[in-house]
Write a protein that holds these residues in place. Sequence first.
Motif, short mmCIF file in Angstrom:
data_model
loop_
_atom_site.label_atom_id
_atom_site.label_comp_id
_atom_site.label_asym_id
_atom_site.label_seq_id
_atom_site.Cartn_x
_atom_site.Cartn_y
_atom_site.Cartn_z
N MET A 3 0.02 32.06 139.61
CA MET A 3 -0.01 32.13 138.16
C MET A 3 -0.06 30.72 137.59
SD MET A 3 2.74 33.98 135.71
CE MET A 3 3.58 32.84 134.68
N LYS A 4 -0.91 30.56 136.59
CA LYS A 4 -0.99 29.26 135.93
C LYS A 4 -1.08 29.46 134.42
CE LYS A 4 -5.87 28.87 137.19
NZ LYS A 4 -5.89 30.13 137.90
N LEU A 5 -0.80 28.41 133.71
CA LEU A 5 -0.85 28.39 132.26
C LEU A 5 -2.08 27.56 131.89
CD1 LEU A 5 0.65 29.13 129.64
CD2 LEU A 5 2.07 27.13 129.99
N ILE A 6 -3.02 28.17 131.16
CA ILE A 6 -4.26 27.50 130.79
C ILE A 6 -4.30 27.39 129.27
CG2 ILE A 6 -6.78 27.55 130.91
CD1 ILE A 6 -6.45 29.40 133.38
N ILE A 7 -4.55 26.19 128.77
CA ILE A 7 -4.51 25.95 127.33
C ILE A 7 -5.88 25.53 126.82
CG2 ILE A 7 -3.42 24.63 125.49
CD1 ILE A 7 -1.11 24.15 127.57
N ASP A 8 -6.36 26.27 125.83
CA ASP A 8 -7.57 25.90 125.09
C ASP A 8 -7.13 24.78 124.14
OD1 ASP A 8 -9.84 25.67 123.55
OD2 ASP A 8 -9.88 27.76 122.91
N ALA A 9 -7.27 23.55 124.60
CA ALA A 9 -6.70 22.41 123.88
C ALA A 9 -7.58 21.88 122.77
CB ALA A 9 -6.36 21.30 124.88
N ASP A 10 -8.75 22.45 122.57
CA ASP A 10 -9.62 21.97 121.50
C ASP A 10 -8.97 22.10 120.12
OD1 ASP A 10 -11.85 20.87 122.69
OD2 ASP A 10 -12.93 22.76 122.80
N ALA A 11 -8.25 23.16 119.89
CA ALA A 11 -7.64 23.38 118.58
C ALA A 11 -6.16 23.75 118.70
CB ALA A 11 -8.39 24.47 117.83
N CYS A 12 -5.53 23.26 119.74
CA CYS A 12 -4.13 23.60 119.99
C CYS A 12 -3.21 22.63 119.24
CB CYS A 12 -3.87 23.53 121.49
SG CYS A 12 -2.23 24.04 121.96
N PRO A 13 -2.29 23.16 118.44
CA PRO A 13 -1.33 22.26 117.78
C PRO A 13 -0.51 21.49 118.81
CG PRO A 13 -1.26 24.45 116.81
CD PRO A 13 -2.10 24.55 118.05
N LYS A 14 -0.17 20.26 118.48
CA LYS A 14 0.58 19.40 119.41
C LYS A 14 1.90 20.03 119.83
CE LYS A 14 -1.27 14.87 118.49
NZ LYS A 14 -2.13 14.58 117.45
N ALA A 15 2.60 20.66 118.90
CA ALA A 15 3.88 21.28 119.24
C ALA A 15 3.70 22.40 120.27
CB ALA A 15 4.56 21.84 117.98
N VAL A 16 2.63 23.15 120.15
CA VAL A 16 2.36 24.23 121.11
C VAL A 16 2.08 23.63 122.48
CG1 VAL A 16 0.68 26.03 121.72
CG2 VAL A 16 1.60 25.90 119.39
N LEU A 17 1.28 22.58 122.51
CA LEU A 17 0.98 21.92 123.78
C LEU A 17 2.27 21.42 124.43
CD1 LEU A 17 -1.09 20.88 125.81
CD2 LEU A 17 -1.36 18.85 124.37
N GLN A 18 3.15 20.83 123.65
CA GLN A 18 4.41 20.32 124.19
C GLN A 18 5.29 21.45 124.73
OE1 GLN A 18 4.85 17.13 124.81
NE2 GLN A 18 2.82 16.91 123.93
N HIS A 19 5.35 22.59 123.99
CA HIS A 19 6.11 23.75 124.48
C HIS A 19 5.55 24.23 125.81
CE1 HIS A 19 8.84 24.46 121.18
NE2 HIS A 19 7.86 24.52 120.29
N CYS A 20 4.24 24.26 125.93
CA CYS A 20 3.59 24.74 127.16
C CYS A 20 3.86 23.81 128.33
CB CYS A 20 2.08 24.88 126.95
SG CYS A 20 1.63 26.22 125.84
N LEU A 21 3.76 22.51 128.10
CA LEU A 21 4.03 21.56 129.17
C LEU A 21 5.48 21.65 129.63
CD1 LEU A 21 2.00 18.51 127.81
CD2 LEU A 21 1.39 19.99 129.75
N ALA A 22 6.41 21.78 128.68
CA ALA A 22 7.82 21.91 129.03
C ALA A 22 8.09 23.22 129.78
CB ALA A 22 8.68 21.83 127.77
N ALA A 23 7.49 24.31 129.32
CA ALA A 23 7.68 25.60 129.98
C ALA A 23 7.09 25.57 131.39
CB ALA A 23 7.04 26.72 129.16
N GLY A 24 5.93 24.94 131.54
CA GLY A 24 5.33 24.83 132.86
C GLY A 24 6.24 24.09 133.83
N ALA A 25 6.87 23.03 133.36
CA ALA A 25 7.81 22.27 134.20
C ALA A 25 9.03 23.12 134.56
CB ALA A 25 8.23 20.99 133.48
N ARG A 26 9.58 23.85 133.57
CA ARG A 26 10.75 24.69 133.82
C ARG A 26 10.45 25.81 134.81
NH1 ARG A 26 11.28 24.51 128.46
NH2 ARG A 26 10.56 26.65 128.16
N TRP A 27 9.28 26.41 134.68
CA TRP A 27 8.92 27.57 135.50
C TRP A 27 8.18 27.17 136.77
CZ3 TRP A 27 10.28 32.62 134.60
CH2 TRP A 27 10.90 32.88 133.38
N GLY A 28 7.91 25.90 136.96
CA GLY A 28 7.20 25.45 138.15
C GLY A 28 5.75 25.92 138.18
N LEU A 29 5.13 25.97 136.99
CA LEU A 29 3.75 26.44 136.88
C LEU A 29 2.78 25.29 136.71
CD1 LEU A 29 4.25 29.33 134.29
CD2 LEU A 29 3.99 29.55 136.76
#
Length: 152
Positions: free
Chosen positions: A1-27
């Motif tokens: 399982m991986k987390l994929i982000i369409d970063a073209d129009a992704c708010p910075k706060a959302v990107l930061q939440h995703c990066l932090a969640a990925g680190a917490r969940w080992g994704l």
Amino acid sequence: MKLIIDADACPKAVLQHCLAAGARWGLSVVTVASFNHQIVSDQHITVGNASQEADLKIVNLTEANDLVITQDWGLAALVLAKKACCLSPSGSEYRSEKMDFLLEEREIKAKVRRGGGRTKGPRKRQAEDDARFAAELERLLQQLTAEGNSKV
């Protein structure tokens, strides 16, 4: 399982939440954006500026049980067809049963714009939007992890 982000129009706060969640969940967290965007991510993929190029890359990367973050309804429909989950930056989970309605609404709005009309854009992002996104991201990650463990 991986987390994929369409970063073209992704708010910075959302990107930061995703990066932090990925680190917490080992994704693995993969960001995809055109070369017009400067994204800081360990696994960032830069694509050209052609129409839909980032979306096509995301679809090609997506596998069943991945979680994709996008605000693009068309991309969401393609991701759902691949048995992945999809979440909007506002914290709304895309569901297969609602996609026909969303895609029809998208077509109607595009028709209005092609005819010279205007359609209403998204409202300004609020702190509540970030909190809702973070909560829904955690819920989906828990759900997907539980489902993945039950298949083993």
